[in-house]
Scaffold this motif. Structure first.
Motif, mmCIF file in Angstrom:
data_model
loop_
_atom_site.group_PDB
_atom_site.id
_atom_site.type_symbol
_atom_site.label_atom_id
_atom_site.label_comp_id
_atom_site.label_asym_id
_atom_site.label_seq_id
_atom_site.Cartn_x
_atom_site.Cartn_y
_atom_site.Cartn_z
ATOM 1 N N UNK A 59 0.467 7.845 -1.466
ATOM 2 C CA UNK A 59 0.113 8.251 -0.196
ATOM 3 C C UNK A 59 -1.349 8.794 -0.805
ATOM 4 N N UNK A 60 -2.563 8.381 -0.243
ATOM 5 C CA UNK A 60 -3.788 8.957 -0.592
ATOM 6 C C UNK A 60 -4.546 9.322 0.826
ATOM 7 N N UNK A 61 -5.363 10.401 0.531
ATOM 8 C CA UNK A 61 -6.085 10.688 1.772
ATOM 9 C C UNK A 61 -7.673 10.552 1.484
ATOM 10 N N UNK A 62 -8.451 9.795 2.497
ATOM 11 C CA UNK A 62 -9.602 9.301 2.154
ATOM 12 C C UNK A 62 -10.537 10.352 3.117
ATOM 13 N N UNK A 63 -11.070 11.418 2.559
ATOM 14 C CA UNK A 63 -11.802 12.442 3.449
ATOM 15 C C UNK A 63 -12.912 11.870 4.158
ATOM 16 N N UNK A 64 -13.675 10.821 3.461
ATOM 17 C CA UNK A 64 -15.027 10.263 3.930
ATOM 18 C C UNK A 64 -14.674 9.777 5.279
ATOM 19 N N UNK A 65 -13.473 9.056 5.205
ATOM 20 C CA UNK A 65 -13.306 8.172 6.437
ATOM 21 C C UNK A 65 -12.157 8.546 7.265
ATOM 22 N N UNK A 66 -11.462 9.823 7.191
ATOM 23 C CA UNK A 66 -10.636 10.642 7.806
ATOM 24 C C UNK A 66 -9.592 9.716 7.918
ATOM 25 N N UNK A 67 -8.931 9.099 6.941
ATOM 26 C CA UNK A 67 -7.801 8.311 6.935
ATOM 27 C C UNK A 67 -6.862 8.271 5.925
ATOM 28 N N UNK A 68 -5.611 8.105 6.111
ATOM 29 C CA UNK A 68 -4.417 8.173 4.620
ATOM 30 C C UNK A 68 -4.190 6.723 4.587
ATOM 31 N N UNK A 69 -3.945 6.533 3.328
ATOM 32 C CA UNK A 69 -3.709 5.161 2.799
ATOM 33 C C UNK A 69 -2.314 5.216 2.121
ATOM 34 N N UNK A 70 -1.221 4.460 2.436
ATOM 35 C CA UNK A 70 -0.078 4.279 1.694
ATOM 36 C C UNK A 70 0.085 2.837 1.369
ATOM 37 N N UNK A 71 0.899 2.927 -0.024
ATOM 38 C CA UNK A 71 1.089 1.523 -0.729
ATOM 39 C C UNK A 71 2.584 1.699 -1.213
ATOM 40 N N UNK A 72 3.005 0.317 -1.190
ATOM 41 C CA UNK A 72 4.216 0.157 -2.151
ATOM 42 C C UNK A 72 5.565 0.717 -1.480
ATOM 43 N N UNK A 73 6.453 1.035 -2.307
ATOM 44 C CA UNK A 73 7.627 1.664 -1.813
ATOM 45 C C UNK A 73 8.914 0.655 -1.827
ATOM 46 N N UNK A 74 9.876 1.093 -1.460
ATOM 47 C CA UNK A 74 11.215 0.586 -1.343
ATOM 48 C C UNK A 74 11.837 0.565 0.260
ATOM 49 N N UNK A 75 11.740 -0.615 1.091
ATOM 50 C CA UNK A 75 12.415 -0.415 2.314
ATOM 51 C C UNK A 75 13.841 -1.331 2.120
ATOM 52 N N UNK A 76 14.340 -1.445 3.504
ATOM 53 C CA UNK A 76 15.669 -2.208 3.579
ATOM 54 C C UNK A 76 15.729 -3.750 2.964
ATOM 55 N N UNK A 77 14.435 -4.126 2.814
ATOM 56 C CA UNK A 77 14.358 -5.492 2.323
ATOM 57 C C UNK A 77 13.859 -5.539 0.787
ATOM 58 N N UNK A 78 13.617 -4.305 0.033
ATOM 59 C CA UNK A 78 13.605 -4.259 -1.405
ATOM 60 C C UNK A 78 12.005 -3.688 -1.511
ATOM 61 N N UNK A 79 11.651 -3.941 -2.869
ATOM 62 C CA UNK A 79 10.366 -3.398 -3.191
ATOM 63 C C UNK A 79 9.107 -4.071 -2.464
ATOM 64 N N UNK A 80 8.120 -3.179 -2.114
ATOM 65 C CA UNK A 80 7.015 -3.845 -1.344
ATOM 66 C C UNK A 80 5.721 -3.581 -2.377
ATOM 67 N N UNK A 81 4.516 -4.300 -1.882
ATOM 68 C CA UNK A 81 3.265 -4.180 -2.776
ATOM 69 C C UNK A 81 2.119 -4.217 -1.309
ATOM 70 N N UNK A 82 2.605 -4.047 -0.044
ATOM 71 C CA UNK A 82 1.563 -3.847 0.787
ATOM 72 C C UNK A 82 0.935 -2.678 1.039
ATOM 73 N N UNK A 83 -0.302 -2.657 1.724
ATOM 74 C CA UNK A 83 -1.154 -1.237 2.076
ATOM 75 C C UNK A 83 -1.421 -1.165 3.433
ATOM 76 N N UNK A 84 -1.295 0.177 3.835
ATOM 77 C CA UNK A 84 -1.390 0.395 5.426
ATOM 78 C C UNK A 84 -2.497 1.627 5.241
ATOM 79 N N UNK A 85 -3.197 1.558 6.346
ATOM 80 C CA UNK A 85 -4.173 2.533 6.765
ATOM 81 C C UNK A 85 -3.931 3.229 8.101
#
Length: 290
Positions: A59-85
């Motif tokens: 989890x990353x906080x981008x102060x300049x753009x007032x947004x957070x970014x999350x990537x990777x992790x483990x869900x019910x389908x397995x490990x992930x490599x996506x990125x969401x804003x």
């Protein structure tokens, strides 16, 4: 397993993911305010499409753009490599990179996937970069190899010995070259990494401590719990930044053809005082600075 990051320079934080009370991956989003005497945690309900419920994400906080970014992790389908804003003003998620049709950048694309499908890396934000170290990947092995039956296959996690830097402005990943012939941390997951204010001999120190080793899961018989690590390492993020390798074919901020080019540099919000301003003129054969 909860991913949490401070907001601004205040005593506020935001969290996403982790596990619920039943041990399942969570998709809940919370804010935390230390100034509140009660009900310091407050749940946020973003609208629209959102990332899958997961744990072990960054989890990353981008102060300049007032947004957070999350990537990777483990869900019910397995490990992930996506990125969401997540836009903090509109409270709307956007898929920046992934396999969904709605994602801005479609998988596979090494420039945006970085280390690939991993979970539980240690991560810290330092300036415009978010540094990631370690984590876990999964591999399919015969059940007999790990003493889980005579037939069939199963997924087993193993440690990752990698370091990456994510540019929080462009949301691309740069691999940090590690000289494994020199002393270095062991491959680990669930470690802690912090940015230290001062450390003798280091300009911008990062400290990595603890973690766990799951390599014993591939042994026969396998271990039931990961082996804890008692290591503490200090690295200089200034030197790390100079050892980044672009994962794209070209890594540059601008293209110039020499025909009256104008390049604008935007200063970050934390740069309050500008001491001096100068213009720069670059000649293709004889660079000149004015």
């Amino acid at each position: 397993h909860l991913a949490i990051n401070p907001l601004d320079n205040s005593a506020k934080a935001i969290s996403f993911g982790g596990r619920d009370s039943f041990g399942n991956p969570s998709g809940r989003l919370y804010t935390f305010a230390a100034s509140k005497s009660s009900d310091a945690w407050e749940r946020v309900y973003p609208a629209g499409e959102r990332p899958s419920r997961r744990t072990g994400n960054t989890l990353v906080y981008d102060q300049e753009s007032a947004r957070i970014i999350t990537s990777f992790g483990l869900d019910s389908g397995g490990m992930q490599d996506d990125t969401w804003i997540l836009d903090l003003a509109t409270q709307m998620w956007t898929c920046w990179y992934g396999s969904l049709k709605s994602c801005v950048h479609q998988a596979p694309n090494k420039q945006y996937s970085g280390p690939g499908k991993i979970a539980f890396p240690t991560q810290v934000q330092k300036g415009m970069y978010s540094f990631l170290f370690g984590g876990a990947r999964s591999v399919i092995v015969p059940c007999a190899q790990v003493g889980r039956g005579a037939s069939g296959n199963m997924a087993v996690s193993y440690n990752v010995l990698d370091m990456w830097a994510m540019d929080s402005s462009r949301l691309v990943f740069l691999k940090v070259t590690m000289d494994l012939s020199l002393p270095h941390p062991t491959a680990t997951l669930l470690a802690s990494m912090v940015s230290a204010a001062e450390f003798p001999g280091f300009k911008a120190p990062l400290v990595v401590a603890g973690g766990a080793n799951v390599a014993c899961r591939l042994a026969n018989p396998p271990c039931m719990v990961p082996l804890p690590s008692n290591e503490i390492w200090v690295m200089d993020s200034v030197q790390v930044s100079s050892k980044q390798e672009s994962t794209g074919s070209v890594d540059r901020m601008a293209d110039m053809d020499g025909q009256d080019d104008l390049l604008q540099v935007a200063l970050p919000t934390w740069c309050n005082n500008v001491i001096d301003r100068k213009s720069t003129r670059l000649n293709s054969s004889h660079p000149r600075y004015l």
